[in-house]
Design a protein around this motif. Sequence first.
Motif, PDB file in Angstrom:
ATOM      1  N   THR A 112       0.830  -1.202   0.000  1.00 25.52           N
ATOM      2  CA  THR A 112       0.000   0.000   0.000  1.00 25.52           C
ATOM      3  C   THR A 112       0.869   1.259   0.000  1.00 25.52           C
ATOM      4  OG1 THR A 112      -1.784  -1.137   1.155  1.00 25.52           O
ATOM      5  CG2 THR A 112      -1.773   1.266   1.284  1.00 25.52           C
ATOM      6  N   ARG A 115       2.666   1.696  -3.357  1.00 25.92           N
ATOM      7  CA  ARG A 115       1.721   2.134  -4.390  1.00 25.92           C
ATOM      8  C   ARG A 115       1.412   3.622  -4.229  1.00 25.92           C
ATOM      9  NH1 ARG A 115      -2.530  -0.881  -3.266  1.00 25.92           N
ATOM     10  NH2 ARG A 115      -1.677  -2.674  -4.351  1.00 25.92           N
ATOM     11  N   ARG A 116       1.196   4.063  -2.989  1.00 27.09           N
ATOM     12  CA  ARG A 116       0.928   5.492  -2.754  1.00 27.09           C
ATOM     13  C   ARG A 116       2.109   6.352  -3.171  1.00 27.09           C
ATOM     14  NH1 ARG A 116      -1.689   5.106   3.259  1.00 27.09           N
ATOM     15  NH2 ARG A 116      -3.679   4.214   2.627  1.00 27.09           N
ATOM     16  N   ARG A 118       4.385   5.660  -5.426  1.00 26.24           N
ATOM     17  CA  ARG A 118       4.447   5.665  -6.891  1.00 26.24           C
ATOM     18  C   ARG A 118       3.396   6.590  -7.466  1.00 26.24           C
ATOM     19  NH1 ARG A 118       2.330   0.627  -8.756  1.00 26.24           N
ATOM     20  NH2 ARG A 118       0.417   1.832  -8.681  1.00 26.24           N
ATOM     21  N   ASP A 119       2.166   6.530  -6.941  1.00 23.96           N
ATOM     22  CA  ASP A 119       1.090   7.382  -7.445  1.00 23.96           C
ATOM     23  C   ASP A 119       1.384   8.858  -7.207  1.00 23.96           C
ATOM     24  OD1 ASP A 119      -0.174   5.055  -8.195  1.00 23.96           O
ATOM     25  OD2 ASP A 119      -1.654   5.116  -6.567  1.00 23.96           O
ATOM     26  N   THR A 120       1.954   9.182  -6.045  1.00 23.16           N
ATOM     27  CA  THR A 120       2.319  10.564  -5.748  1.00 23.16           C
ATOM     28  C   THR A 120       3.407  11.042  -6.697  1.00 23.16           C
ATOM     29  OG1 THR A 120       1.724  10.314  -3.432  1.00 23.16           O
ATOM     30  CG2 THR A 120       3.240  12.112  -3.968  1.00 23.16           C
ATOM     31  N   THR A 122       4.014   9.978  -9.673  1.00 28.61           N
ATOM     32  CA  THR A 122       3.410  10.122 -11.003  1.00 28.61           C
ATOM     33  C   THR A 122       2.633  11.431 -11.107  1.00 28.61           C
ATOM     34  OG1 THR A 122       3.245   7.725 -11.251  1.00 28.61           O
ATOM     35  CG2 THR A 122       1.819   9.060 -12.654  1.00 28.61           C
ATOM     36  N   ARG A 123       1.862  11.739 -10.055  1.00 25.70           N
ATOM     37  CA  ARG A 123       1.101  13.003 -10.071  1.00 25.70           C
ATOM     38  C   ARG A 123       2.037  14.206 -10.130  1.00 25.70           C
ATOM     39  NH1 ARG A 123      -2.102  10.309  -6.377  1.00 25.70           N
ATOM     40  NH2 ARG A 123      -1.194  11.398  -4.616  1.00 25.70           N
ATOM     41  N   ASP A 126       3.505  14.450 -13.596  1.00 28.05           N
ATOM     42  CA  ASP A 126       2.499  14.947 -14.561  1.00 28.05           C
ATOM     43  C   ASP A 126       2.274  16.448 -14.405  1.00 28.05           C
ATOM     44  OD1 ASP A 126       2.189  12.390 -15.527  1.00 28.05           O
ATOM     45  OD2 ASP A 126       0.312  11.999 -14.468  1.00 28.05           O
TER      46      ASP A 126
END
Length: 132
Positions: A112, A115-116, A118-120, A122-123, A126
């Motif tokens: 978890t 994943r968080r 990685r998502d942060t 990526t954001r 971007d």
Amino acid sequence: MMLLTPELRAALHAQCDSEATDKRPLVKLFNPLSAATWLASELAEDGDTLFGLADLGFGCPELGTFSLREIESLRLPFGLRIERDLLFATDLPLSVWADRARKARSILQAETLLRRARDTATRIADRFPPSG
């Protein structure tokens, strides 16, 4: 369900034979009724001995070897058995998983958190693309 397909067996054997020191886990096995989780990065020539990160749900994930036959032989209540996470994939080496799992005291919690992160990332990427 067959825990390891012939393709996964071949990939795990190949990593066992590889001289790389920090291999990535290729397989995630789990108990659907508890937090027990195994991440395997290698399979020895005997076809039974897996190497990876094992977490039996007691708060102390450990690197080491475990038996595929023993895991396959486990019979759980309601006719359930140990399963393979068909969607598991990672680019992170086993050392990163071990470090995060030890700190989080769980492979599932580490998953978890990773994943968080990685998502942060990526954001942020971007939102602030490299200029060039």
